[in-house]
Write a protein that holds these residues in place. Structure first.
Motif, PDB file in Angstrom:
ATOM      1  N   HIS A  20      -7.376  18.798  -4.795  1.00 34.13           N
ATOM      2  CA  HIS A  20      -6.278  18.892  -3.864  1.00 34.13           C
ATOM      3  C   HIS A  20      -5.009  18.156  -4.846  1.00 34.13           C
ATOM      4  O   HIS A  20      -4.073  18.876  -4.542  1.00 34.13           O
ATOM      5  N   GLY A  21      -5.146  17.029  -5.537  1.00 42.04           N
ATOM      6  CA  GLY A  21      -4.133  16.451  -6.011  1.00 42.04           C
ATOM      7  C   GLY A  21      -3.389  17.087  -7.164  1.00 42.04           C
ATOM      8  O   GLY A  21      -2.444  16.815  -7.901  1.00 42.04           O
ATOM      9  N   TYR A 267       0.825   1.511   5.743  1.00 43.32           N
ATOM     10  CA  TYR A 267      -0.126   2.730   5.625  1.00 43.32           C
ATOM     11  C   TYR A 267      -1.069   2.755   4.559  1.00 43.32           C
ATOM     12  O   TYR A 267      -0.810   2.265   3.361  1.00 43.32           O
ATOM     13  N   SER A 269      -4.209   4.574   2.521  1.00 45.34           N
ATOM     14  CA  SER A 269      -4.946   5.827   2.212  1.00 45.34           C
ATOM     15  C   SER A 269      -5.298   5.954   0.547  1.00 45.34           C
ATOM     16  O   SER A 269      -4.376   5.457  -0.084  1.00 45.34           O
ATOM     17  N   SER A 272      -7.822  12.183  -1.938  1.00 48.44           N
ATOM     18  CA  SER A 272      -8.467  13.289  -1.690  1.00 48.44           C
ATOM     19  C   SER A 272     -10.109  13.171  -2.381  1.00 48.44           C
ATOM     20  O   SER A 272     -10.908  13.912  -2.062  1.00 48.44           O
ATOM     21  N   ALA A 298      -5.862   6.193   6.931  1.00 47.72           N
ATOM     22  CA  ALA A 298      -6.369   7.483   6.824  1.00 47.72           C
ATOM     23  C   ALA A 298      -7.941   7.322   6.041  1.00 47.72           C
ATOM     24  O   ALA A 298      -7.718   6.910   4.979  1.00 47.72           O
ATOM     25  N   TRP A 330      -7.223  12.314   8.203  1.00 47.97           N
ATOM     26  CA  TRP A 330      -6.205  12.857   7.184  1.00 47.97           C
ATOM     27  C   TRP A 330      -4.718  12.755   7.672  1.00 47.97           C
ATOM     28  O   TRP A 330      -4.643  13.316   8.863  1.00 47.97           O
ATOM     29  N   ALA A 331      -3.809  12.257   7.149  1.00 44.97           N
ATOM     30  CA  ALA A 331      -2.546  11.953   7.617  1.00 44.97           C
ATOM     31  C   ALA A 331      -1.465  13.039   6.918  1.00 44.97           C
ATOM     32  O   ALA A 331      -1.994  13.212   5.849  1.00 44.97           O
ATOM     33  N   GLN A 333       0.805  12.724   5.112  1.00 45.49           N
ATOM     34  CA  GLN A 333       1.227  11.722   4.264  1.00 45.49           C
ATOM     35  C   GLN A 333       2.811  11.384   3.698  1.00 45.49           C
ATOM     36  O   GLN A 333       3.332  10.555   4.174  1.00 45.49           O
ATOM     37  N   HIS A 348      -4.531   3.934  -3.558  1.00 47.13           N
ATOM     38  CA  HIS A 348      -5.326   3.880  -4.751  1.00 47.13           C
ATOM     39  C   HIS A 348      -4.275   4.475  -6.048  1.00 47.13           C
ATOM     40  O   HIS A 348      -4.968   4.443  -7.153  1.00 47.13           O
ATOM     41  N   GLY A 350      -3.051   7.283  -6.705  1.00 48.52           N
ATOM     42  CA  GLY A 350      -2.861   8.594  -7.414  1.00 48.52           C
ATOM     43  C   GLY A 350      -1.600   9.056  -7.745  1.00 48.52           C
ATOM     44  O   GLY A 350      -0.726   8.430  -7.013  1.00 48.52           O
ATOM     45  N   TRP A 351      -1.335   9.713  -8.826  1.00 46.07           N
ATOM     46  CA  TRP A 351      -0.035  10.084  -9.184  1.00 46.07           C
ATOM     47  C   TRP A 351       0.592  10.605  -7.978  1.00 46.07           C
ATOM     48  O   TRP A 351       1.993  10.284  -7.835  1.00 46.07           O
ATOM     49  N   ASN A 352       0.186  11.647  -7.396  1.00 45.60           N
ATOM     50  CA  ASN A 352       1.179  12.064  -6.063  1.00 45.60           C
ATOM     51  C   ASN A 352       1.426  11.045  -4.948  1.00 45.60           C
ATOM     52  O   ASN A 352       2.481  11.176  -4.653  1.00 45.60           O
ATOM     53  N   SER A 353       0.522  10.264  -4.743  1.00 47.52           N
ATOM     54  CA  SER A 353       0.828   9.241  -3.880  1.00 47.52           C
ATOM     55  C   SER A 353       1.868   8.148  -4.394  1.00 47.52           C
ATOM     56  O   SER A 353       2.796   7.799  -3.696  1.00 47.52           O
ATOM     57  N   GLU A 356       5.321   9.914  -3.967  1.00 44.75           N
ATOM     58  CA  GLU A 356       5.719  10.154  -2.796  1.00 44.75           C
ATOM     59  C   GLU A 356       6.253   8.767  -2.278  1.00 44.75           C
ATOM     60  O   GLU A 356       7.045   8.728  -1.557  1.00 44.75           O
TER      61      GLU A 356
HETATM   62  N1  UDP Z   1      -2.741  13.210   1.491  1.00 40.63           N
HETATM   63  C1  UDP Z   1      -2.370  13.633   2.667  1.00 40.63           C
HETATM   64  N2  UDP Z   1      -3.108  12.906   3.703  1.00 40.63           N
HETATM   65  C2  UDP Z   1      -3.884  11.910   3.393  1.00 40.63           C
HETATM   66  C3  UDP Z   1      -4.238  11.480   2.377  1.00 40.63           C
HETATM   67  C4  UDP Z   1      -3.721  12.056   0.998  1.00 40.63           C
HETATM   68  O1  UDP Z   1      -1.762  14.623   2.691  1.00 40.63           O
HETATM   69  O2  UDP Z   1      -4.526  11.459   4.498  1.00 40.63           O
HETATM   70  C5  UDP Z   1      -2.215  13.777   0.166  1.00 40.63           C
HETATM   71  C6  UDP Z   1      -1.177  12.994  -0.407  1.00 40.63           C
HETATM   72  O3  UDP Z   1       0.144  13.127   0.302  1.00 40.63           O
HETATM   73  C7  UDP Z   1      -1.071  13.385  -1.788  1.00 40.63           C
HETATM   74  C8  UDP Z   1      -2.508  13.997  -2.136  1.00 40.63           C
HETATM   75  O4  UDP Z   1      -3.015  14.035  -0.975  1.00 40.63           O
HETATM   76  O5  UDP Z   1      -0.073  14.531  -2.088  1.00 40.63           O
HETATM   77  C9  UDP Z   1      -3.268  12.932  -2.954  1.00 40.63           C
HETATM   78  O6  UDP Z   1      -3.035  12.966  -4.284  1.00 40.63           O
HETATM   79  P1  UDP Z   1      -3.234  11.630  -5.139  1.00 40.63           P
HETATM   80  O7  UDP Z   1      -2.608  12.434  -6.718  1.00 40.63           O
HETATM   81  O8  UDP Z   1      -2.369  10.689  -4.769  1.00 40.63           O
HETATM   82  O9  UDP Z   1      -4.709  11.396  -5.346  1.00 40.63           O
HETATM   83  P2  UDP Z   1      -5.826  12.285  -5.634  1.00 40.63           P
HETATM   84  O10 UDP Z   1      -6.413  12.747  -4.231  1.00 40.63           O
HETATM   85  O11 UDP Z   1      -5.678  13.304  -6.720  1.00 40.63           O
HETATM   86  O12 UDP Z   1      -6.981  11.133  -5.893  1.00 40.63           O
END
Ligand code: UDP
Length: 450
Positions: A20-21, A267, A269, A272, A298, A330-331, A333, A348, A350-353, A356
């Motif tokens: 997903h990420g 918050y 989380s 994924s 979450a 699942w929020a 986010q 955690h 993750g680069w997306n988090s 964001e």
């Molecule tokens: N995310 C979300 N709702 C949740 C948890 C995560 O929409 O409850 C999204 C978050 O916005 C981000 C992605 O899942 O875009 C997680 O990507 P990230 O690179 O942070 O971590 P990964 O899932 O790859 O470990």
């Protein structure tokens, strides 16, 4: 192929990996390129596929991956090996067919591939097409990965020979413990290095990051690849794009946030993929309870080992936090982080988090697990000073970290810094900003190389 005032625009074929990420930023990049006028095809694994109805106008090319979902007991290395070996033939078939359709000629398709799906780069080069790598991790992860590989080539193994808290020579401020896969079995890492060294050189590299955040790492990447590097992030701020449907978003939490005081909610989380023990989750629950802060948590179903969801959390915790807590599966986010009630993000990293959180000016509590998360956590806490790193997984320490970010003066200072970064991100994606210009540069590169 699109015609534009005599110019011939290539079709861009992107590969989307099942994580997903990775998938979300790939689809964001595809949406941004579609808005620039390119026709788009998405080659994707059958595991966790994107939903075509969310992306009208894209062509979807399913690949015969023959892999099953990765979990705690499966090897990441084995998964990457199988994914690449199995998807390659159907990808080649799709490309060959697309090239023969509409008399495209042999240079009218450009391939952009997730670096985990490097089979696509090899196929593109074999077919004489331009191939571009897309990376959805932080840029700083790349030199860390190279350093980790170099140590390995020198026959040095992390767990045995180093003090994990020491800084890696030449890689300040990263410590051995921040390096990717520092806790993975040596044999797994050995195979991963072997797999990735089969990658062929791309014509360009795209990174979902911002130049002002990761200037130094981007220079190292350029030195390494010796091809143009385009830093076009954060992509979710460049273009609004639909959700990936990974899990259904619980939008009720926004209504709950509407009722909370400004900047009062933490918050929580872990993205994924992370899985953790019920014991750690229970410590987190009590850390949250004792902090006295409202929280939105979450917890992904299946993310706690040997449990369905949160059924093991004690009734006393639920009693103590009733009225100031909400646990969802699942929020939404990005919307949560943009909400005025949210004052901190326990992540955690993750680069997306991380991106964001920075984009919305929210300071972090960093609890990294693997891959690039240690690097991201180190930059967040030590370099950018917009977060604190949680290193001891006990309730007392967790409570302290929550207070540092949510209540103490120190947290306010972080909030000011990350607020300034939020403004810089805003500027970066606007006309004339570095990410905006980089995207324009990428568009020009794709057109001229096809
Ligand atoms: N995310 C979300 N709702 C949740 C948890 C995560 O929409 O409850 C999204 C978050 O916005 C981000 C992605 O899942 O875009 C997680 O990507 P990230 O690179 O942070 O971590 P990964 O899932 O790859 O470990």
């Amino acid at each position: 192929m699109e015609e534009d005032g005599g110019r011939r625009w290539p079709m861009v074929v992107l590969t989307a990996s099942p994580f997903h990420g990775h998938m979300a930023p790939t689809l964001q990049l595809a949406t941004a390129l579609q808005a620039k006028g390119f026709s788009i095809a998405i080659a994707h694994s059958k595991l966790n596929p994107p939903h075509p109805s969310n992306h009208p106008g894209f062509i979807f090319l399913p690949l015969s991956d023959n892999v099953s979902a990765i979990d705690d007991s499966s090897s990441f290395t084995r998964f990457i090996h199988d994914l690449n070996a199995n998807c390659q033939p159907s990808f080649r078939e799709h490309l060959t067919r697309l090239m023969s359709e509409e008399n495209r000629g042999d240079k009218s398709i450009v391939v952009i591939y997730d670096y985990l799906m490097f089979f696509a780069g090899g196929v593109a080069i074999d077919l004489n097409l331009t191939s571009i790598i897309f990376r959805s991790s932080s840029a700083a992860y790349f030199p860390a990965f190279l350093a980790r590989r170099q140590l390995h080539q020198q026959g040095q193994f992390l767990q045995q020979e180093f003090v994990m808290q020491d800084v890696v020579p030449g890689l300040h401020p990263l410590r051995y413990k921040d390096l990717p896969f520092s806790k993975s079995p040596i044999e797994d890492w050995h195979q991963l290095v072997a797999i990735f060294s089969k990658q062929r050189n791309p014509s360009a590299v795209i990174w979902n990051t911002v130049k002002f955040l990761e200037h130094e790492a981007l220079s190292k990447i350029h030195e390494h690849y010796q091809v143009p590097v385009f830093a076009v992030g954060p992509l979710h701020k460049i273009t609004p794009s639909p959700p990936t449907n990974f899990l259904e978003e619980d939008t009720g939490c926004i209504t709950w946030l509407d009722k909370q005081a400004p900047k009062s909610v933490i918050y929580v989380s872990f993205g994924s993929l992370v899985t953790l023990d019920a014991k750690v989750l229970t410590e987190m629950a009590w850390g949250l309870a004792k902090s006295n802060q409202p929280f939105l948590w979450a917890v992904r179903p299946g993310s706690v080992r040997d449990s369905e969801w949160t059924e093991f959390l004690p009734e006393a915790f639920r009693e103590e936090t009733r009225g100031r807590s909400l646990i969802v599966k699942w929020a939404p986010q990005k919307k949560v982080l943009a909400h005025s009630a949210v004052g901190g993000f326990w992540s955690h990293c993750g680069w997306n988090s991380t991106l964001e959180s920075i984009s919305e000016g929210v300071p972090l509590i960093c609890q990294p697990f693997n891959v690039d998360q240690g690097v991201n956590a180190r930059y967040t806490s030590y370099v950018w000073k917009i977060g604190v790193e949680l290193e001891v997984l006990e309730r007392g320490e967790m409570e302290k970290m929550i207070r540092r970010v949510m209540v103490d003066e120190e947290g306010e200072e972080m909030r000011v810094k990350v607020g300034e970064m939020k403004e810089m991100v805003k500027n970066a994606v606007q006309n004339g900003g570095c990410s905006h210009d980089s995207l324009e540069g990428l568009v020009g590169f794709i057109i001229s190389s096809s």
